[in-house]
Each structure stands twice: as structure tokens, then as C-alpha cells.
Design a protein around this motif. Structure first.
Motif, PDB file in Angstrom:
ATOM      1  N   UNK A 236     -58.464  14.510  23.838  1.00 33.87           N
ATOM      2  CA  UNK A 236     -58.784  13.474  25.028  1.00 33.87           C
ATOM      3  C   UNK A 236     -59.426  12.151  24.590  1.00 33.87           C
ATOM      4  N   UNK A 237     -59.268  12.039  23.478  1.00 37.07           N
ATOM      5  CA  UNK A 237     -60.171  10.673  22.833  1.00 37.07           C
ATOM      6  C   UNK A 237     -59.515   9.484  23.686  1.00 37.07           C
ATOM      7  N   UNK A 238     -58.238   9.360  24.059  1.00 38.43           N
ATOM      8  CA  UNK A 238     -57.787   8.265  24.829  1.00 38.43           C
ATOM      9  C   UNK A 238     -58.366   8.281  26.334  1.00 38.43           C
ATOM     10  N   UNK A 239     -58.860   9.072  26.784  1.00 35.66           N
ATOM     11  CA  UNK A 239     -59.598   9.168  28.049  1.00 35.66           C
ATOM     12  C   UNK A 239     -60.823   8.405  28.009  1.00 35.66           C
ATOM     13  N   UNK A 240     -61.448   8.319  26.799  1.00 30.33           N
ATOM     14  CA  UNK A 240     -62.802   7.616  26.729  1.00 30.33           C
ATOM     15  C   UNK A 240     -62.427   6.185  26.057  1.00 30.33           C
ATOM     16  N   UNK A 241     -61.517   5.394  26.460  1.00 30.85           N
ATOM     17  CA  UNK A 241     -61.603   4.212  25.847  1.00 30.85           C
ATOM     18  C   UNK A 241     -60.725   3.237  26.700  1.00 30.85           C
ATOM     19  N   UNK A 242     -60.955   1.781  26.711  1.00 36.01           N
ATOM     20  CA  UNK A 242     -60.716   1.068  27.667  1.00 36.01           C
ATOM     21  C   UNK A 242     -59.022   1.065  27.422  1.00 36.01           C
ATOM     22  N   UNK A 243     -58.427   1.070  28.497  1.00 42.18           N
ATOM     23  CA  UNK A 243     -56.717   1.057  28.527  1.00 42.18           C
ATOM     24  C   UNK A 243     -56.266   0.490  30.132  1.00 42.18           C
ATOM     25  N   UNK A 244     -55.043   0.766  29.998  1.00 36.08           N
ATOM     26  CA  UNK A 244     -54.237   0.180  31.283  1.00 36.08           C
ATOM     27  C   UNK A 244     -54.921   0.600  32.408  1.00 36.08           C
TER      28      UNK A 244
END
Length: 327
Positions: A236-244
């Protein structure tokens, strides 16, 4: 796929970049598969346009890859003297160890390390929120590759960021950067505000501190993984990063606020277009945001000019621009 020619072209450029930078079975399969789809169109004019348009991308990728290879072949040097620039939001302090990404005057990026001599120096660096220039003497070495099976490969990781070497500082002189260029001055100020915001979140309680840094400021502290081992275990790392998602949320929030304030849609779109660029710089200029920013800009301007882009065209254009920014 007759109406998705731009999408096919963007996929061809992306797969070509994969073959040039990371040649492997999957990148070759993607390249050949995209070529087959393009030939399947049986459209000679489109095929000739692809050949013409892909040439500058090919030249750019080969030139960049060659520069990266030449940079990697620079031998290790002791007592080397180097000058460059450090952005304050790239500085990280762990105990008495300071690390940062530095851009040298030659244009190359290096990973920089320095051992803080005392507590006073550490406190000064913790308060530092200005873009800095430095003149350093130290040891320049190649970033080491993984030595164990399944170990994180720092060398390969930093190569994706165009970094091949690290500088262990022995002595240096650091001073605040002064820019006489308006655009650079704005950029430096945004990075300074970003650094100040990171420092301000340190006073927040856990886990709010880590969430604020990761989800608002685009900084992922190690404590987030240490305190939440399930984040990595569950992928779930991608949920804790600035994204679209953040870009979309920002657009919707500003649009809703402007509507309540009776600001016209045209003015809101113009303001938002500039605000997205400001947010990109403020967040540290991460390559991961390029696609979202470009897609957001296209969606805004299509509403302004009443010209509808197809969703896959927006995706293709944003992919091409992100490959130019970070091939």
C-alpha cells in the motif's frame, strides 16, 4: 484502435525508452507488440508519421543514456573539490548523519553525505529552509550496487534519478543562494516554503505527522514504514504518496470554492492552471506528478475552449511529456 493512434505512438515511445534504459524480455515484448499494432493499422501515412516523430525521442533517449553511462564511468576520487546547489526540502537528518541530493555546477546530480560535528550544527541545519550553494572537499564514489540476493539495489534506484555517484563531505562552506532571475527566485521560494512546512509538521503527534508529510507535502518519512509495517507488507506504499488523486482533489476543491465565491469559470481555470504548476514545484518537483499535472491542465483547458479530448489522448500526451521530463 483506429482512433487511438496517439495512444499507440506514446506506448511505442515508452517501450522504446524501456529497451534503451532497461533492456529486458518484457520491454522488448512491449516494443514488438506495439509495433505490430501500429502495422496492423495498415495506414501508410500514420506509419511514416510515427517514424518521423519517434526520431527525436530516440535521439534524446540515446543521448541521455550515453551521458548516464559516461557519468557512471567517472572513477572514484579522494579530496575532490566540488561546488553545487542543495534544496532545503531534499535534506534529511538522522542522528548525526546528514544526507541530501545535490546538483553540481556541471549539471550532474549526486547523493551527498556529511557527518554533523556537534549538536549546534544539527540544530542549525534542522532550521535551515533556504536554497544553499556549497563548495566542498570530499570523496566522490560510485553508488554501490546490491551485494546480496533480493537486496535493495541503491545503484539501480538512483540511476533512474540520473544519479550515479555519492559525495562524502570532509569539509565545506555553505551559504544562502541568491537568485537574480525572477522565475528561479519563485522556484527557490517555493522549495523554501516546502522545507518550512516539513519542519512545521515535526511538531504534530504521531501518526498525523507522517500522514501530513506523505499525503500533503510529498515526503515519505521512514517512521511511516517503521510504525506501519503493514503498509509495505500489503503493498500500500502508493497510497501514502502524492499522486494524481491529490491533483484531482485540488482541482475539485478550488472549483467548488470559486463557484461559491461567484468567480467565473474562465478565471478559475486560468488561476488553477498556474496553481497546478506552483503545486508541482512546491511538492518538490517529483516526476510522479508530471502525468497528473499535464492531465489536469488538459482537462481544464478543454473546458475553457469547449474542445473535448478523448481520455486516452489525455493519457498519451501526459505520458509523452513525463517521458521528456524523466525518461
Amino acid at each position: 484502435m483506429q482512433n487511438a493512434k496517439l495512444l499507440l505512438f506514446s506506448l511505442l515511445v515508452a517501450s522504446l525508452g524501456g529497451v534503451i534504459y532497461r533492456p529486458c524480455l518484457s520491454s522488448w515484448i512491449m516494443l514488438l507488440g506495439t509495433l505490430i499494432l501500429i502495422l496492423w493499422q495498415r495506414h501508410l501515412r500514420f506509419f511514416l508519421m510515427v517514424i518521423v516523430l519517434i526520431t527525436p525521442f530516440m535521439i534524446y533517449f540515446f543521448h541521455d543514456a550515453r551521458n548516464l553511462k559516461n557519468q557512471a564511468e567517472i572513477p572514484d576520487q579522494k579530496n575532490v573539490q566540488i561546488t553545487g546547489v542543495i534544496f532545503p526540502d531534499n535534506v534529511s537528518i538522522d542522528g548525526d548523519n546528514l544526507s541530501s541530493t545535490a546538483t553540481l555546477d556541471s549539471g550532474e546530480a549526486v547523493k551527498l553525505y556529511w557527518t554533523l560535528p556537534n549538536k549546534q550544527s544539527k540544530e542549525e541545519w534542522l532550521k535551515q529552509d533556504h536554497v544553499l550553494t556549497f563548495s566542498a572537499t570530499g570523496e566522490l564514489t560510485r553508488i554501490r550496487s546490491a551485494t546480496n540476493f533480493n537486496q535493495f539495489d541503491s545503484q539501480e534506484f538512483y540511476e533512474t534519478k540520473n544519479m550515479t555517484h555519492q559525495l562524502t563531505v570532509t569539509t565545506w562552506q555553505v551559504e544562502n543562494m541568491v537568485s537574480h532571475d525572477i522565475l528561479n527566485g519563485i522556484r527557490y521560494q517555493l522549495h523554501a516554503w516546502h522545507s518550512r512546512a516539513i519542519h512545521d509538521t515535526e511538531s504534530l503527534p504521531k501518526p498525523l505527522r507522517e500522514y501530513a508529510q506523505a499525503l500533503i507535502l510529498g515526503v515519505t518519512p521512514q517512521a511511516l514504514y517503521g510504525d506501519n509495517p503493514g503498509v509495505q507488507t500489503l503493498g500500500l506504499i502508493h497510497l501514502f504518496s502524492v499522486s494524481g488523486f491529490h491533483v484531482s482533489f485540488l482541482i475539485m476543491m478550488i472549483m467548488a470554492l470559486a463557484k461559491r465565491l461567484w468567480i467565473t469559470k474562465e478565471i478559475t481555470i486560468v488561476l488553477l492552471s498556474g496553481l497546478l504548476i506552483i503545486y508541482f514545484v512546491f511538492a518538490g518537483e517529483p516526476a510522479i506528478l508530471i502525468r497528473a499535472i499535464v492531465a489536469g491542465e488538459l482537462i481544464l483547458w478543454q473546458d475553457l475552449h469547449h474542445h473535448r479530448f478523448k481520455s486516452y489522448d489525455i493519457w498519451a500526451i501526459s505520458l509523452l511529456i513525463s517521458l521528456i521530463y524523466s525518461p
